[in-house]
Design a protein around this motif. Structure first.
Motif, PDB file in Angstrom:
ATOM      1  N   ALA A   8       6.245  -3.692  -6.345  1.00 59.57           N
ATOM      2  CA  ALA A   8       5.474  -4.090  -5.165  1.00 59.57           C
ATOM      3  C   ALA A   8       6.330  -4.922  -4.218  1.00 59.57           C
ATOM      4  N   THR A   9       7.119  -5.836  -4.778  1.00 59.12           N
ATOM      5  CA  THR A   9       7.994  -6.662  -3.951  1.00 59.12           C
ATOM      6  C   THR A   9       8.996  -5.798  -3.196  1.00 59.12           C
ATOM      7  N   THR A  13       9.188  -5.566   0.876  1.00 62.12           N
ATOM      8  CA  THR A  13      10.300  -6.239   1.558  1.00 62.12           C
ATOM      9  C   THR A  13      11.512  -5.344   1.803  1.00 62.12           C
ATOM     10  N   GLY A  14      11.620  -4.244   1.048  1.00 63.02           N
ATOM     11  CA  GLY A  14      12.801  -3.394   1.157  1.00 63.02           C
ATOM     12  C   GLY A  14      14.003  -3.940   0.426  1.00 63.02           C
ATOM     13  N   LEU A  49      19.669  -0.751   0.177  1.00 64.62           N
ATOM     14  CA  LEU A  49      18.817  -1.727  -0.492  1.00 64.62           C
ATOM     15  C   LEU A  49      19.508  -3.068  -0.689  1.00 64.62           C
ATOM     16  N   ALA A  50      20.852  -3.092  -0.730  1.00 59.87           N
ATOM     17  CA  ALA A  50      21.597  -4.349  -0.878  1.00 59.87           C
ATOM     18  C   ALA A  50      23.074  -4.054  -0.709  1.00 59.87           C
TER      19      ALA A  50
END
Length: 494
Positions: A8-9, A13-14, A49-50
Protein backbone atom coordinates in the motif's frame (compact mmCIF):
# COMPACT_ATOMS: atom_id res chain seq x y z
CA UNK A 1 5.46 -3.58 8.24
CA UNK A 2 3.33 -6.35 6.78
CA UNK A 3 3.37 -7.13 3.08
CA UNK A 4 -0.01 -5.43 2.65
CA UNK A 5 1.31 -2.28 4.35
CA UNK A 6 4.47 -2.27 2.25
CA UNK A 7 2.50 -2.71 -0.94
CA UNK A 8 0.00 0.00 0.00
CA UNK A 9 2.83 2.39 0.84
CA UNK A 10 4.49 1.74 -2.50
CA UNK A 11 1.37 2.26 -4.57
CA UNK A 12 0.58 5.46 -2.64
CA UNK A 13 4.05 7.00 -2.77
CA UNK A 14 5.82 5.30 -5.68
CA UNK A 15 8.76 4.53 -3.38
CA UNK A 16 9.25 1.44 -1.20
CA UNK A 17 10.36 2.37 2.32
CA UNK A 18 13.85 1.84 3.73
CA UNK A 19 15.61 0.50 0.65
CA UNK A 20 19.43 0.25 0.94
CA UNK A 21 20.98 2.39 -1.78
CA UNK A 22 24.76 2.20 -1.28
CA UNK A 23 27.37 -0.53 -1.55
CA UNK A 24 27.85 -2.85 1.41
CA UNK A 25 31.56 -3.07 2.24
CA UNK A 26 33.28 -4.16 5.45
CA UNK A 27 30.03 -4.74 7.29
CA UNK A 28 28.27 -1.46 6.56
CA UNK A 29 26.84 0.72 3.76
CA UNK A 30 29.52 2.49 1.72
CA UNK A 31 29.05 5.30 -0.80
CA UNK A 32 30.60 4.96 -4.24
CA UNK A 33 34.05 6.49 -4.62
CA UNK A 34 32.99 8.47 -7.69
CA UNK A 35 29.58 9.34 -6.27
CA UNK A 36 27.73 8.07 -9.35
CA UNK A 37 24.20 6.69 -9.12
CA UNK A 38 21.68 5.01 -11.42
CA UNK A 39 18.00 4.12 -11.24
CA UNK A 40 16.30 0.78 -10.80
CA UNK A 41 12.88 0.38 -12.37
CA UNK A 42 9.61 -1.26 -11.44
CA UNK A 43 8.91 -3.46 -14.50
CA UNK A 44 5.22 -3.69 -13.61
CA UNK A 45 4.85 0.07 -14.08
CA UNK A 46 7.84 0.94 -16.25
CA UNK A 47 8.93 3.71 -13.88
CA UNK A 48 11.95 4.25 -11.63
CA UNK A 49 11.44 3.17 -8.03
CA UNK A 50 14.80 4.20 -6.47
CA UNK A 51 18.42 4.94 -7.28
CA UNK A 52 21.56 3.18 -6.07
CA UNK A 53 25.35 3.46 -6.11
CA UNK A 54 27.28 2.78 -9.31
CA UNK A 55 30.51 1.00 -8.49
CA UNK A 56 33.83 1.12 -10.31
CA UNK A 57 37.30 -0.40 -9.97
CA UNK A 58 38.03 1.65 -6.84
CA UNK A 59 34.91 0.33 -5.10
CA UNK A 60 35.75 -3.21 -6.17
CA UNK A 61 39.26 -2.82 -4.77
CA UNK A 62 37.82 -1.74 -1.41
CA UNK A 63 35.42 -4.69 -1.40
CA UNK A 64 38.06 -7.28 -2.31
CA UNK A 65 40.49 -5.84 0.26
CA UNK A 66 37.74 -6.19 2.86
CA UNK A 67 37.02 -9.75 1.69
CA UNK A 68 40.70 -10.69 2.03
CA UNK A 69 40.67 -9.53 5.65
CA UNK A 70 37.28 -11.17 6.19
CA UNK A 71 38.59 -14.48 4.89
CA UNK A 72 41.40 -14.35 7.43
CA UNK A 73 38.77 -14.26 10.17
CA UNK A 74 36.07 -16.49 8.69
CA UNK A 75 38.40 -19.20 7.40
CA UNK A 76 39.72 -19.62 10.95
CA UNK A 77 36.23 -19.64 12.51
CA UNK A 78 35.30 -23.06 13.95
CA UNK A 79 32.95 -24.91 11.59
CA UNK A 80 30.31 -25.31 14.30
CA UNK A 81 30.22 -21.53 14.70
CA UNK A 82 29.84 -21.06 10.95
CA UNK A 83 26.94 -23.51 11.13
CA UNK A 84 25.25 -21.52 13.90
CA UNK A 85 25.61 -18.20 12.06
CA UNK A 86 24.17 -19.57 8.82
CA UNK A 87 21.23 -21.06 10.71
CA UNK A 88 20.63 -17.70 12.39
CA UNK A 89 20.70 -16.03 8.97
CA UNK A 90 18.05 -18.50 7.79
CA UNK A 91 15.92 -17.64 10.83
CA UNK A 92 16.24 -13.91 10.14
CA UNK A 93 15.41 -14.42 6.47
CA UNK A 94 12.19 -16.19 7.40
CA UNK A 95 11.34 -13.49 9.95
CA UNK A 96 11.85 -10.79 7.32
CA UNK A 97 10.49 -12.79 4.39
CA UNK A 98 7.60 -10.48 3.57
CA UNK A 99 9.78 -7.39 3.18
CA UNK A 100 12.33 -9.31 1.11
CA UNK A 101 9.56 -10.79 -1.04
CA UNK A 102 7.94 -7.42 -1.75
CA UNK A 103 11.27 -5.90 -2.78
CA UNK A 104 12.13 -8.95 -4.90
CA UNK A 105 8.81 -8.85 -6.73
CA UNK A 106 8.95 -5.09 -7.17
CA UNK A 107 12.49 -4.97 -8.52
CA UNK A 108 12.36 -8.06 -10.75
CA UNK A 109 8.76 -7.91 -12.00
CA UNK A 110 7.83 -11.44 -10.88
CA UNK A 111 4.69 -12.21 -8.90
CA UNK A 112 4.65 -11.89 -5.13
CA UNK A 113 4.00 -15.62 -4.73
CA UNK A 114 7.01 -16.43 -6.90
CA UNK A 115 9.13 -14.06 -4.83
CA UNK A 116 7.90 -15.65 -1.62
CA UNK A 117 8.91 -19.06 -2.92
CA UNK A 118 12.36 -17.69 -3.77
CA UNK A 119 12.87 -16.28 -0.28
CA UNK A 120 11.67 -19.48 1.38
CA UNK A 121 13.98 -21.53 -0.82
CA UNK A 122 16.89 -19.22 -0.01
CA UNK A 123 16.34 -19.67 3.73
CA UNK A 124 16.36 -23.41 3.16
CA UNK A 125 19.62 -23.11 1.22
CA UNK A 126 21.22 -21.38 4.20
CA UNK A 127 20.04 -24.17 6.48
CA UNK A 128 21.19 -26.90 4.09
CA UNK A 129 24.72 -25.57 3.85
CA UNK A 130 24.79 -24.71 7.54
CA UNK A 131 24.40 -28.44 8.09
CA UNK A 132 27.42 -29.11 5.87
CA UNK A 133 29.75 -26.55 7.48
CA UNK A 134 30.98 -28.89 10.21
CA UNK A 135 31.12 -31.99 8.01
CA UNK A 136 33.69 -30.96 5.41
CA UNK A 137 36.13 -33.60 6.50
CA UNK A 138 39.19 -35.01 4.78
CA UNK A 139 40.04 -38.71 4.76
CA UNK A 140 42.70 -41.04 6.09
CA UNK A 141 44.68 -42.79 3.34
CA UNK A 142 46.32 -46.21 3.64
CA UNK A 143 49.63 -46.08 1.77
CA UNK A 144 50.50 -49.66 2.62
CA UNK A 145 53.48 -48.72 4.81
CA UNK A 146 54.17 -47.14 8.17
CA UNK A 147 53.68 -43.61 6.86
CA UNK A 148 50.59 -41.70 7.96
CA UNK A 149 48.65 -39.88 5.27
CA UNK A 150 45.50 -37.83 5.28
CA UNK A 151 43.75 -35.11 3.28
CA UNK A 152 42.40 -31.72 4.32
CA UNK A 153 39.55 -29.78 2.71
CA UNK A 154 40.41 -26.10 2.79
CA UNK A 155 38.43 -23.02 1.68
CA UNK A 156 39.71 -21.53 -1.59
CA UNK A 157 39.69 -17.94 -0.29
CA UNK A 158 37.94 -14.87 -1.71
CA UNK A 159 35.09 -15.70 -4.10
CA UNK A 160 33.21 -13.47 -6.56
CA UNK A 161 29.53 -13.88 -7.39
CA UNK A 162 27.95 -12.30 -10.47
CA UNK A 163 24.20 -12.51 -9.88
CA UNK A 164 21.53 -12.32 -12.63
CA UNK A 165 18.33 -10.30 -12.63
CA UNK A 166 15.82 -13.15 -13.04
CA UNK A 167 16.47 -14.70 -9.59
CA UNK A 168 18.29 -12.01 -7.58
CA UNK A 169 17.92 -13.68 -4.19
CA UNK A 170 17.96 -17.42 -4.82
CA UNK A 171 20.91 -17.28 -7.24
CA UNK A 172 22.83 -15.11 -4.79
CA UNK A 173 22.22 -17.43 -1.86
CA UNK A 174 22.88 -20.67 -3.73
CA UNK A 175 26.36 -19.28 -4.41
CA UNK A 176 27.31 -17.60 -1.16
CA UNK A 177 25.77 -20.20 1.20
CA UNK A 178 28.16 -23.03 0.23
CA UNK A 179 31.04 -20.55 -0.02
CA UNK A 180 30.39 -19.38 3.55
CA UNK A 181 29.90 -22.94 4.80
CA UNK A 182 33.33 -23.82 3.39
CA UNK A 183 34.95 -20.82 5.11
CA UNK A 184 35.34 -18.54 2.07
CA UNK A 185 34.58 -14.84 1.87
CA UNK A 186 32.61 -13.25 -0.96
CA UNK A 187 32.21 -10.14 -3.09
CA UNK A 188 28.85 -9.94 -4.84
CA UNK A 189 27.95 -7.93 -7.94
CA UNK A 190 24.16 -8.05 -8.41
CA UNK A 191 22.55 -7.24 -11.73
CA UNK A 192 22.11 -3.52 -12.33
CA UNK A 193 18.33 -3.93 -12.72
CA UNK A 194 17.87 -5.81 -9.42
CA UNK A 195 20.36 -4.56 -6.80
CA UNK A 196 18.36 -4.25 -3.61
CA UNK A 197 17.84 -7.72 -2.12
CA UNK A 198 21.58 -8.46 -2.29
CA UNK A 199 22.24 -5.38 -0.16
CA UNK A 200 19.48 -6.37 2.26
CA UNK A 201 20.83 -9.91 2.62
CA UNK A 202 24.40 -8.71 3.22
CA UNK A 203 23.12 -6.61 6.11
CA UNK A 204 21.03 -9.54 7.37
CA UNK A 205 24.12 -11.79 7.42
CA UNK A 206 26.04 -9.32 9.56
CA UNK A 207 23.12 -9.09 11.96
CA UNK A 208 23.18 -12.90 12.12
CA UNK A 209 26.77 -12.75 13.36
CA UNK A 210 28.86 -12.89 10.19
CA UNK A 211 32.08 -10.92 10.71
CA UNK A 212 32.46 -7.66 8.81
CA UNK A 213 34.11 -8.09 5.43
CA UNK A 214 33.11 -11.69 4.85
CA UNK A 215 30.31 -10.71 2.43
CA UNK A 216 30.57 -7.45 0.46
CA UNK A 217 28.25 -6.12 -2.24
CA UNK A 218 29.22 -3.70 -5.01
CA UNK A 219 26.33 -2.51 -7.18
CA UNK A 220 26.55 -1.11 -10.69
CA UNK A 221 27.13 -2.28 -14.24
CA UNK A 222 28.94 -5.34 -15.48
CA UNK A 223 31.49 -3.27 -17.34
CA UNK A 224 32.33 -0.85 -14.53
CA UNK A 225 32.08 -3.17 -11.51
CA UNK A 226 31.78 -6.79 -12.68
CA UNK A 227 34.77 -6.74 -15.02
CA UNK A 228 37.36 -5.48 -12.49
CA UNK A 229 35.97 -7.90 -9.90
CA UNK A 230 36.49 -11.05 -11.96
CA UNK A 231 39.92 -9.83 -13.10
CA UNK A 232 41.20 -9.22 -9.57
CA UNK A 233 44.01 -11.73 -8.86
CA UNK A 234 42.97 -11.93 -5.18
CA UNK A 235 39.72 -13.61 -6.22
CA UNK A 236 40.20 -17.38 -6.29
CA UNK A 237 36.84 -18.49 -7.64
CA UNK A 238 34.15 -16.79 -9.72
CA UNK A 239 30.55 -18.02 -9.85
CA UNK A 240 28.41 -16.44 -12.55
CA UNK A 241 24.95 -16.92 -13.99
CA UNK A 242 24.41 -15.16 -17.29
CA UNK A 243 24.38 -15.37 -21.06
CA UNK A 244 26.79 -17.46 -23.12
CA UNK A 245 28.53 -14.31 -24.38
CA UNK A 246 28.99 -13.05 -20.83
CA UNK A 247 30.30 -16.43 -19.71
CA UNK A 248 32.84 -16.56 -22.52
CA UNK A 249 34.02 -13.07 -21.62
CA UNK A 250 34.45 -14.03 -17.96
CA UNK A 251 36.40 -17.16 -18.92
CA UNK A 252 38.81 -14.99 -20.87
CA UNK A 253 39.09 -12.53 -17.99
CA UNK A 254 39.91 -15.11 -15.30
CA UNK A 255 42.33 -17.14 -17.42
CA UNK A 256 45.47 -15.02 -16.73
CA UNK A 257 44.97 -15.51 -12.98
CA UNK A 258 44.03 -19.21 -13.31
CA UNK A 259 40.94 -18.48 -11.24
CA UNK A 260 38.36 -21.18 -10.61
CA UNK A 261 35.05 -20.74 -12.40
CA UNK A 262 31.46 -21.96 -12.19
CA UNK A 263 29.37 -21.03 -15.23
CA UNK A 264 25.57 -21.33 -15.33
CA UNK A 265 24.59 -20.03 -18.74
CA UNK A 266 21.73 -20.34 -21.18
CA UNK A 267 19.25 -23.07 -21.95
CA UNK A 268 16.76 -24.24 -24.53
CA UNK A 269 15.43 -27.09 -22.48
CA UNK A 270 13.08 -29.71 -23.95
CA UNK A 271 9.93 -31.07 -22.34
CA UNK A 272 9.40 -34.39 -24.13
CA UNK A 273 5.85 -35.82 -24.18
CA UNK A 274 5.44 -39.37 -25.51
CA UNK A 275 2.21 -40.71 -26.94
CA UNK A 276 1.31 -42.61 -23.76
CA UNK A 277 1.73 -39.59 -21.49
CA UNK A 278 -1.10 -38.17 -19.39
CA UNK A 279 -2.17 -35.26 -21.60
CA UNK A 280 -3.42 -33.10 -18.74
CA UNK A 281 -0.14 -33.53 -16.86
CA UNK A 282 1.77 -32.60 -20.01
CA UNK A 283 -0.34 -29.46 -20.46
CA UNK A 284 0.05 -28.34 -16.85
CA UNK A 285 3.75 -29.17 -16.87
CA UNK A 286 4.42 -27.33 -20.11
CA UNK A 287 2.34 -24.33 -18.99
CA UNK A 288 4.42 -23.60 -15.90
CA UNK A 289 7.68 -24.82 -17.39
CA UNK A 290 7.60 -21.82 -19.74
CA UNK A 291 5.29 -19.23 -18.18
CA UNK A 292 6.66 -19.25 -14.62
CA UNK A 293 8.52 -15.97 -14.05
CA UNK A 294 7.30 -14.95 -17.53
CA UNK A 295 9.70 -17.47 -19.06
CA UNK A 296 12.74 -15.65 -17.69
CA UNK A 297 14.39 -18.82 -16.40
CA UNK A 298 17.59 -20.39 -17.73
CA UNK A 299 16.14 -23.87 -17.26
CA UNK A 300 12.65 -23.03 -18.56
CA UNK A 301 11.00 -25.74 -20.63
CA UNK A 302 11.03 -23.54 -23.70
CA UNK A 303 10.67 -26.40 -26.19
CA UNK A 304 7.72 -28.80 -26.07
CA UNK A 305 8.57 -31.96 -28.01
CA UNK A 306 5.29 -33.82 -28.43
CA UNK A 307 4.43 -37.11 -30.14
CA UNK A 308 2.34 -36.66 -33.25
CA UNK A 309 -0.51 -38.77 -31.84
CA UNK A 310 -1.23 -36.27 -29.06
CA UNK A 311 0.12 -33.10 -30.66
CA UNK A 312 -3.20 -31.46 -31.55
CA UNK A 313 -4.85 -32.29 -28.22
CA UNK A 314 -1.92 -31.03 -26.18
CA UNK A 315 -1.56 -27.85 -28.25
CA UNK A 316 -5.25 -26.98 -28.12
CA UNK A 317 -5.56 -27.54 -24.35
CA UNK A 318 -2.37 -25.61 -23.75
CA UNK A 319 -3.63 -22.66 -25.78
CA UNK A 320 -6.83 -22.55 -23.73
CA UNK A 321 -4.97 -22.58 -20.41
CA UNK A 322 -2.31 -20.09 -21.49
CA UNK A 323 -4.92 -17.68 -22.83
CA UNK A 324 -6.59 -17.69 -19.41
CA UNK A 325 -3.45 -16.64 -17.54
CA UNK A 326 -3.86 -13.33 -15.70
CA UNK A 327 -1.11 -10.80 -16.40
CA UNK A 328 -0.38 -7.83 -14.19
CA UNK A 329 1.80 -6.09 -11.63
CA UNK A 330 3.65 -8.64 -9.53
CA UNK A 331 2.55 -7.12 -6.22
CA UNK A 332 -1.08 -7.82 -7.17
CA UNK A 333 -0.22 -11.51 -7.50
CA UNK A 334 -1.40 -12.33 -11.03
CA UNK A 335 -0.54 -15.61 -12.77
CA UNK A 336 2.31 -14.01 -14.71
CA UNK A 337 4.30 -10.87 -14.01
CA UNK A 338 6.34 -8.44 -16.06
CA UNK A 339 9.43 -8.62 -18.24
CA UNK A 340 12.38 -7.31 -16.26
CA UNK A 341 13.39 -4.40 -18.52
CA UNK A 342 12.28 -2.47 -21.58
CA UNK A 343 15.43 -3.63 -23.35
CA UNK A 344 14.71 -7.29 -22.74
CA UNK A 345 11.06 -6.85 -23.73
CA UNK A 346 12.23 -5.46 -27.08
CA UNK A 347 14.52 -8.47 -27.58
CA UNK A 348 11.66 -10.91 -26.96
CA UNK A 349 9.42 -9.00 -29.35
CA UNK A 350 12.13 -9.04 -32.03
CA UNK A 351 12.52 -12.81 -31.74
CA UNK A 352 8.79 -13.39 -32.25
CA UNK A 353 8.47 -10.81 -35.02
CA UNK A 354 11.31 -12.46 -36.92
CA UNK A 355 9.56 -15.82 -36.52
CA UNK A 356 6.37 -14.29 -37.88
CA UNK A 357 8.28 -12.99 -40.92
CA UNK A 358 9.65 -16.51 -41.52
CA UNK A 359 6.11 -17.84 -41.66
CA UNK A 360 6.11 -19.58 -38.28
CA UNK A 361 2.59 -20.37 -37.06
CA UNK A 362 1.83 -18.34 -33.93
CA UNK A 363 -1.16 -20.04 -32.32
CA UNK A 364 -1.25 -17.76 -29.30
CA UNK A 365 0.09 -14.35 -28.30
CA UNK A 366 2.97 -12.81 -30.17
CA UNK A 367 2.35 -9.28 -28.91
CA UNK A 368 3.49 -6.82 -26.26
CA UNK A 369 0.80 -6.05 -23.71
CA UNK A 370 0.35 -3.84 -20.63
CA UNK A 371 -1.07 -4.25 -17.17
CA UNK A 372 -4.84 -4.33 -17.80
CA UNK A 373 -5.46 -2.47 -14.52
CA UNK A 374 -3.18 0.49 -15.25
CA UNK A 375 -2.16 0.42 -18.91
CA UNK A 376 1.46 0.49 -17.75
CA UNK A 377 4.45 -1.81 -17.54
CA UNK A 378 6.63 -4.12 -19.61
CA UNK A 379 4.67 -7.27 -20.44
CA UNK A 380 4.60 -9.85 -23.20
CA UNK A 381 1.62 -12.07 -23.87
CA UNK A 382 1.98 -15.83 -23.35
CA UNK A 383 3.05 -17.01 -26.79
CA UNK A 384 3.07 -20.41 -28.50
CA UNK A 385 4.79 -21.18 -31.81
CA UNK A 386 3.61 -24.46 -33.34
CA UNK A 387 5.27 -27.30 -35.26
CA UNK A 388 8.67 -25.78 -35.92
CA UNK A 389 11.50 -27.53 -37.78
CA UNK A 390 14.66 -28.29 -35.86
CA UNK A 391 16.62 -25.70 -37.85
CA UNK A 392 14.38 -22.74 -37.02
CA UNK A 393 15.99 -19.85 -35.19
CA UNK A 394 13.28 -19.90 -32.51
CA UNK A 395 14.24 -23.52 -31.74
CA UNK A 396 17.97 -22.88 -31.61
CA UNK A 397 18.20 -19.54 -29.81
CA UNK A 398 17.32 -18.73 -26.21
CA UNK A 399 14.44 -16.22 -26.20
CA UNK A 400 14.25 -16.01 -22.39
CA UNK A 401 10.63 -14.98 -22.24
CA UNK A 402 7.09 -16.41 -22.27
CA UNK A 403 7.50 -18.00 -25.68
CA UNK A 404 6.98 -21.74 -26.13
CA UNK A 405 8.19 -23.57 -29.23
CA UNK A 406 6.40 -26.82 -30.16
CA UNK A 407 8.20 -29.55 -32.13
CA UNK A 408 6.54 -32.79 -33.28
CA UNK A 409 8.18 -36.23 -33.35
CA UNK A 410 7.14 -39.71 -34.50
CA UNK A 411 9.35 -42.06 -32.51
CA UNK A 412 11.83 -42.20 -29.65
CA UNK A 413 14.90 -41.85 -31.87
CA UNK A 414 13.55 -38.66 -33.40
CA UNK A 415 12.62 -37.31 -29.96
CA UNK A 416 16.18 -37.84 -28.78
CA UNK A 417 17.62 -36.17 -31.88
CA UNK A 418 15.37 -33.14 -31.38
CA UNK A 419 16.07 -32.98 -27.63
CA UNK A 420 19.83 -32.88 -28.22
CA UNK A 421 19.51 -30.67 -31.28
CA UNK A 422 20.64 -27.35 -29.82
CA UNK A 423 23.96 -26.10 -28.43
CA UNK A 424 22.45 -25.98 -24.93
CA UNK A 425 22.17 -28.83 -22.40
CA UNK A 426 20.79 -27.51 -19.13
CA UNK A 427 17.56 -29.34 -18.23
CA UNK A 428 15.03 -31.76 -19.71
CA UNK A 429 11.63 -33.11 -18.75
CA UNK A 430 10.17 -36.44 -19.86
CA UNK A 431 6.47 -37.34 -19.78
CA UNK A 432 5.58 -41.01 -20.22
CA UNK A 433 3.92 -43.88 -18.34
CA UNK A 434 6.61 -46.30 -19.50
CA UNK A 435 9.46 -46.46 -16.98
CA UNK A 436 11.78 -48.09 -19.52
CA UNK A 437 11.27 -45.22 -21.96
CA UNK A 438 11.81 -42.71 -19.17
CA UNK A 439 15.08 -44.33 -18.05
CA UNK A 440 16.43 -44.70 -21.59
CA UNK A 441 15.71 -41.07 -22.40
CA UNK A 442 17.03 -39.83 -19.05
CA UNK A 443 20.37 -41.51 -19.76
CA UNK A 444 20.63 -40.42 -23.37
CA UNK A 445 19.40 -36.83 -23.32
CA UNK A 446 22.25 -34.37 -22.79
CA UNK A 447 21.29 -32.26 -19.76
CA UNK A 448 22.52 -31.46 -16.30
CA UNK A 449 19.22 -32.47 -14.73
CA UNK A 450 16.32 -34.58 -15.97
CA UNK A 451 12.86 -34.91 -14.42
CA UNK A 452 10.07 -37.36 -15.21
CA UNK A 453 6.36 -36.46 -15.21
CA UNK A 454 6.94 -33.22 -13.26
CA UNK A 455 9.12 -30.59 -14.93
CA UNK A 456 10.04 -28.70 -11.74
CA UNK A 457 10.63 -31.80 -9.61
CA UNK A 458 13.78 -31.95 -7.49
CA UNK A 459 15.13 -29.47 -4.99
CA UNK A 460 18.15 -27.81 -3.46
CA UNK A 461 19.54 -31.18 -2.39
CA UNK A 462 20.25 -32.03 -6.04
CA UNK A 463 23.07 -30.54 -8.14
CA UNK A 464 22.14 -27.95 -10.76
CA UNK A 465 24.15 -26.96 -13.81
CA UNK A 466 24.56 -27.58 -17.51
CA UNK A 467 26.70 -29.11 -20.22
CA UNK A 468 28.03 -27.71 -23.50
CA UNK A 469 27.08 -24.04 -23.91
CA UNK A 470 24.89 -24.17 -20.83
CA UNK A 471 28.09 -23.99 -18.81
CA UNK A 472 30.00 -26.17 -16.37
CA UNK A 473 30.26 -26.77 -12.65
CA UNK A 474 27.39 -27.54 -10.32
CA UNK A 475 25.50 -25.51 -7.75
CA UNK A 476 23.13 -26.77 -5.03
CA UNK A 477 23.43 -30.19 -3.43
CA UNK A 478 26.65 -31.35 -1.81
CA UNK A 479 28.27 -30.86 -5.21
CA UNK A 480 27.79 -27.11 -4.72
CA UNK A 481 30.51 -27.17 -2.06
CA UNK A 482 33.18 -28.51 -4.39
CA UNK A 483 33.93 -25.17 -6.07
CA UNK A 484 34.71 -23.53 -2.73
CA UNK A 485 37.09 -26.12 -1.26
CA UNK A 486 40.44 -27.54 -2.30
CA UNK A 487 42.05 -30.77 -1.22
CA UNK A 488 45.48 -30.89 0.42
CA UNK A 489 47.36 -34.16 0.92
CA UNK A 490 49.58 -34.51 4.01
CA UNK A 491 52.02 -37.40 4.50
CA UNK A 492 54.10 -38.07 7.62
CA UNK A 493 57.12 -40.36 7.42
CA UNK A 494 57.22 -42.37 10.65
Amino acid sequence: MTADQLIATYFETGRPPDLPRDHFIDGRPAVAEAGDRMESFDPGRGVALADFAVGDAADVDRAVTSAVAGFGIWGATPPAQRCAILNEAARLMRAEAEQLSVVEALDSGKTLNEARDDIAGSARLLEYYAGAADKLDGRSVNLGNDNAAFTLREPVGVTAHIVPWNYPTSTLVRGIAPALAAGCSAVVKPAETTPFTALMIADLLVRAGLPAGVVNVVTGTGIAAGAPLVRDPRVRHVTITGSVATGVGVMQSVAPNVTGLTLELGGKSPLIAFGDADVDKVVDGALWAIFSNAGQICSAGSRLLVHRSIHAEVRDKLVIKARALRIGHGLRNPDMGAINSARHLAQIADHVENARKRGVEIVLGGTRVVDPDTGEGWFYAPTILDDLPESDDAVLREIFGPVLVIQVFDDEAEALTLANGTEFALAAGIYTKDISTALRMARRVDAGQVTVNDYWAGGIELPFGGNRKSGFGREKGLEGLEAYTRSKAVTLAV
